[in-house]
Design a protein around this motif. Structure first.
Motif, PDB file in Angstrom:
ATOM      1  N   GLY A  35      70.026 -45.276 -30.234  1.00 48.31           N
ATOM      2  CA  GLY A  35      68.670 -45.166 -29.737  1.00 48.31           C
ATOM      3  C   GLY A  35      67.729 -45.074 -30.921  1.00 48.31           C
ATOM      4  N   PRO A  36      66.622 -44.394 -30.801  1.00 50.46           N
ATOM      5  CA  PRO A  36      65.676 -44.261 -31.900  1.00 50.46           C
ATOM      6  C   PRO A  36      66.238 -43.312 -32.950  1.00 50.46           C
ATOM      7  N   SER A  37      67.120 -43.842 -33.829  1.00 50.61           N
ATOM      8  CA  SER A  37      67.892 -42.990 -34.720  1.00 50.61           C
ATOM      9  C   SER A  37      67.192 -42.802 -36.061  1.00 50.61           C
ATOM     10  N   MET A  38      67.662 -41.748 -36.757  1.00 51.05           N
ATOM     11  CA  MET A  38      67.224 -41.449 -38.107  1.00 51.05           C
ATOM     12  C   MET A  38      65.700 -41.432 -38.207  1.00 51.05           C
ATOM     13  N   ARG A  39      65.051 -40.864 -37.216  1.00 49.87           N
ATOM     14  CA  ARG A  39      63.604 -40.809 -37.242  1.00 49.87           C
ATOM     15  C   ARG A  39      63.168 -39.372 -37.439  1.00 49.87           C
ATOM     16  N   ALA A  40      62.043 -39.221 -38.078  1.00 47.53           N
ATOM     17  CA  ALA A  40      61.512 -37.891 -38.288  1.00 47.53           C
ATOM     18  C   ALA A  40      60.916 -37.375 -36.988  1.00 47.53           C
ATOM     19  N   SER A  41      60.877 -36.059 -36.832  1.00 46.77           N
ATOM     20  CA  SER A  41      60.249 -35.459 -35.666  1.00 46.77           C
ATOM     21  C   SER A  41      59.565 -34.177 -36.102  1.00 46.77           C
ATOM     22  N   GLU A  42      58.736 -33.649 -35.202  1.00 44.00           N
ATOM     23  CA  GLU A  42      58.025 -32.415 -35.515  1.00 44.00           C
ATOM     24  C   GLU A  42      58.968 -31.226 -35.626  1.00 44.00           C
ATOM     25  N   ARG A  43      60.233 -31.391 -35.193  1.00 48.10           N
ATOM     26  CA  ARG A  43      61.194 -30.288 -35.291  1.00 48.10           C
ATOM     27  C   ARG A  43      61.877 -30.217 -36.655  1.00 48.10           C
ATOM     28  N   ASP A  44      61.781 -31.258 -37.451  1.00 49.83           N
ATOM     29  CA  ASP A  44      62.519 -31.307 -38.713  1.00 49.83           C
ATOM     30  C   ASP A  44      62.371 -30.006 -39.497  1.00 49.83           C
ATOM     31  N   GLY A  45      63.515 -29.395 -39.825  1.00 46.76           N
ATOM     32  CA  GLY A  45      63.517 -28.187 -40.631  1.00 46.76           C
ATOM     33  C   GLY A  45      63.306 -26.905 -39.860  1.00 46.76           C
ATOM     34  N   GLN A  46      62.929 -26.994 -38.585  1.00 44.87           N
ATOM     35  CA  GLN A  46      62.720 -25.790 -37.793  1.00 44.87           C
ATOM     36  C   GLN A  46      64.061 -25.219 -37.314  1.00 44.87           C
ATOM     37  N   LYS A  47      64.094 -23.923 -37.099  1.00 46.21           N
ATOM     38  CA  LYS A  47      65.304 -23.261 -36.635  1.00 46.21           C
ATOM     39  C   LYS A  47      65.660 -23.733 -35.225  1.00 46.21           C
ATOM     40  N   VAL A  48      66.938 -23.979 -35.006  1.00 40.93           N
ATOM     41  CA  VAL A  48      67.391 -24.354 -33.664  1.00 40.93           C
ATOM     42  C   VAL A  48      67.212 -23.192 -32.695  1.00 40.93           C
ATOM     43  N   ILE A  49      67.512 -21.976 -33.160  1.00 38.61           N
ATOM     44  CA  ILE A  49      67.313 -20.778 -32.333  1.00 38.61           C
ATOM     45  C   ILE A  49      66.341 -19.853 -33.062  1.00 38.61           C
ATOM     46  N   PRO A  50      65.050 -19.969 -32.785  1.00 35.15           N
ATOM     47  CA  PRO A  50      64.071 -19.076 -33.430  1.00 35.15           C
ATOM     48  C   PRO A  50      64.349 -17.616 -33.059  1.00 35.15           C
ATOM     49  N   ASP A  51      63.997 -16.707 -33.972  1.00 36.35           N
ATOM     50  CA  ASP A  51      64.184 -15.259 -33.734  1.00 36.35           C
ATOM     51  C   ASP A  51      65.627 -14.918 -33.376  1.00 36.35           C
ATOM     52  N   PHE A  52      66.562 -15.598 -34.028  1.00 28.85           N
ATOM     53  CA  PHE A  52      67.968 -15.376 -33.683  1.00 28.85           C
ATOM     54  C   PHE A  52      68.402 -13.940 -33.939  1.00 28.85           C
ATOM     55  N   ALA A  53      67.869 -13.318 -35.004  1.00 27.40           N
ATOM     56  CA  ALA A  53      68.282 -11.950 -35.331  1.00 27.40           C
ATOM     57  C   ALA A  53      68.001 -11.003 -34.169  1.00 27.40           C
ATOM     58  N   ALA A  54      66.832 -11.151 -33.538  1.00 26.50           N
ATOM     59  CA  ALA A  54      66.491 -10.289 -32.405  1.00 26.50           C
ATOM     60  C   ALA A  54      67.372 -10.600 -31.201  1.00 26.50           C
ATOM     61  N   ILE A  55      67.643 -11.882 -30.983  1.00 28.31           N
ATOM     62  CA  ILE A  55      68.504 -12.280 -29.859  1.00 28.31           C
ATOM     63  C   ILE A  55      69.920 -11.742 -30.064  1.00 28.31           C
ATOM     64  N   ARG A  56      70.391 -11.841 -31.296  1.00 22.04           N
ATOM     65  CA  ARG A  56      71.745 -11.359 -31.614  1.00 22.04           C
ATOM     66  C   ARG A  56      71.867  -9.860 -31.363  1.00 22.04           C
ATOM     67  N   ALA A  57      70.825  -9.111 -31.725  1.00 20.35           N
ATOM     68  CA  ALA A  57      70.875  -7.656 -31.565  1.00 20.35           C
ATOM     69  C   ALA A  57      70.979  -7.243 -30.108  1.00 20.35           C
ATOM     70  N   GLU A  58      70.463  -8.060 -29.200  1.00 21.64           N
ATOM     71  CA  GLU A  58      70.477  -7.734 -27.775  1.00 21.64           C
ATOM     72  C   GLU A  58      71.582  -8.454 -27.008  1.00 21.64           C
ATOM     73  N   ALA A  59      72.414  -9.207 -27.721  1.00 23.81           N
ATOM     74  CA  ALA A  59      73.423 -10.025 -27.037  1.00 23.81           C
ATOM     75  C   ALA A  59      74.519  -9.156 -26.432  1.00 23.81           C
ATOM     76  N   SER A  60      74.831  -9.414 -25.173  1.00 23.19           N
ATOM     77  CA  SER A  60      75.947  -8.733 -24.514  1.00 23.19           C
ATOM     78  C   SER A  60      77.163  -9.636 -24.388  1.00 23.19           C
ATOM     79  N   ALA A  61      76.949 -10.958 -24.509  1.00 20.00           N
ATOM     80  CA  ALA A  61      78.052 -11.911 -24.389  1.00 20.00           C
ATOM     81  C   ALA A  61      77.636 -13.260 -24.949  1.00 20.00           C
ATOM     82  N   ILE A  62      78.630 -14.041 -25.300  1.00 16.17           N
ATOM     83  CA  ILE A  62      78.431 -15.436 -25.709  1.00 16.17           C
ATOM     84  C   ILE A  62      79.371 -16.269 -24.855  1.00 16.17           C
TER      85      ILE A  62
END
Length: 348
Positions: A35-62
């Motif tokens: 498909g439209p491969s190897m194209r830049a997007s506004e997500r480039d370089g952004q975290k896949v899971i923002p605020d992961f540290a806070a989410i991890r601290a409250e995680a009860s299961a994965i």
């Protein structure tokens, strides 16, 4: 002459035009694959899971969902376990690898939007039989705090959000998800071969044997000990293989010992030079080959014995048949009684 040169020039132009057309088709084919491969997007370089540290601290299961199975890593007061609060402990190093990987994971270049091509890069929704792995982090309220479908093609890691068809390369790394047993903490003990002084074997037909060796001797120095000192070894290898079986302990699965359906068919007790004893009972179950483990605390081995029991008590560990056989040899495959040994030595 002029006509000949004109024809040659036209021919060269036709050939060059054909090559250009072929390259264009190849480019289109590559584009249509991803498909439209190897194209830049506004997500480039952004975290896949923002605020992961806070989410991890409250995680009860994965929760991990695959096309053919699903499993859950549960956060308990006694640490992370497989399945539920009574489940088997999860490897802390693998869990740390997952947490570090998710925290560092960032979006890369955009790939396909075509849902029919997602399976080619490991991102098909596993809930619909696709090739991806759905990772969901569950909070204390039982809600999904973050989720991701991830997959690999060759050495490249890909990802997408479960409710979106746009696929991306992702920058970072994650542990494999396709074998839930790989998450189990089977690091129960570590016993070197030179630490073992003796082994007692009780086989399935009621025969028993005691093998021993002196401190500092080689791995093939085990000999029958009292009251079997007059027995003759079939071979040194026949004695050393079961004598050192515990050093090769390598489970491939586990289940609660309460779920064992059969009586044990063999017993194997390893003794170390410093007083630790590890008692193994072997079971041939309908669903595989299992052993239970109990350490006997004695002398300097008391602390290690307690540590082993803390991890092994209440569980039956599945072994590959080959490894299980090393704990359950027939005594007759290791030694011959004195009378039979004399008969075997008589000339024909």
């Amino acid at each position: 002459m002029s006509d000949l040169r004109t024809k040659q020039r036209i021919r060269r132009l036709q050939i060059m035009g054909g090559i250009a057309a072929g390259l264009t088709l190849l480019s289109l084919a590559a584009y249509s694959f991803d498909g439209p491969s190897m194209r830049a997007s506004e997500r480039d370089g952004q975290k896949v899971i923002p605020d992961f540290a806070a989410i991890r601290a409250e995680a009860s299961a994965i929760r991990v969902s695959l096309s053919d199975e699903a499993y859950t890593l549960v956060n308990t007061q006694e640490g992370w376990k497989m399945g539920d609060e009574d489940g088997y402990p999860v490897r802390p190093d693998r869990l740390a690898e997952l947490a570090t990987g998710l925290e560092a994971l960032s979006w890369g270049e955009g790939r396909t939007r075509d849902p029919d091509k997602l399976n080619r890069i490991g991102l098909g929704d596993p809930r619909d039989g696709g090739t991806g792995a759905l990772i969901e982090i569950i909070d204390d309220n039982g809600q999904v705090a973050a989720s991701l479908i991830t997959g690999r093609k060759d050495s490249q890691l890909y990802g997408r959000l479960p409710d979106q068809e746009q696929a991306f390369q992702v920058v970072g790394d994650l542990p494999p998800f396709y074998n839930h047993d790989a998450w189990l903490d089977f690091d129960i003990f570590e016993i070197n071969s030179d630490a073992i002084s003796a082994v007692r074997i009780f086989d399935s037909v009621g025969e028993s044997l005691y093998l021993q060796r002196s401190v500092g001797s080689s791995d093939r120095s085990f000999i029958p000990g009292p009251p079997f000192q007059n027995f003759k070894l079939v071979s040194r290898m026949a004695a050393s293989t079961p004598a050192l079986a515990l050093t090769r302990f390598d489970p491939i699965g586990v289940k609660p010992a309460s779920e064992l359906q059969t009586r044990f068919v063999g017993r194997h007790i390893t003794e170390t030079h410093d007083g630790l004893e590890v008692d193994v009972h072997a079971f041939r179950e309908p669903d595989g080959y299992f052993v239970t483990i109990r350490a006997i605390e004695a002398g300097e081995g008391a602390h290690r014995g307690s540590t082993i029991n803390d991890k092994a008590e209440g569980w039956a560990f599945q072994l590959a048949e080959y490894d299980w056989n090393e704990f359950t040899p027939r005594v007759s495959s290791i030694v011959r009684p004195p009378a039979l040994a004399l008969e075997a030595d008589q000339p024909n």
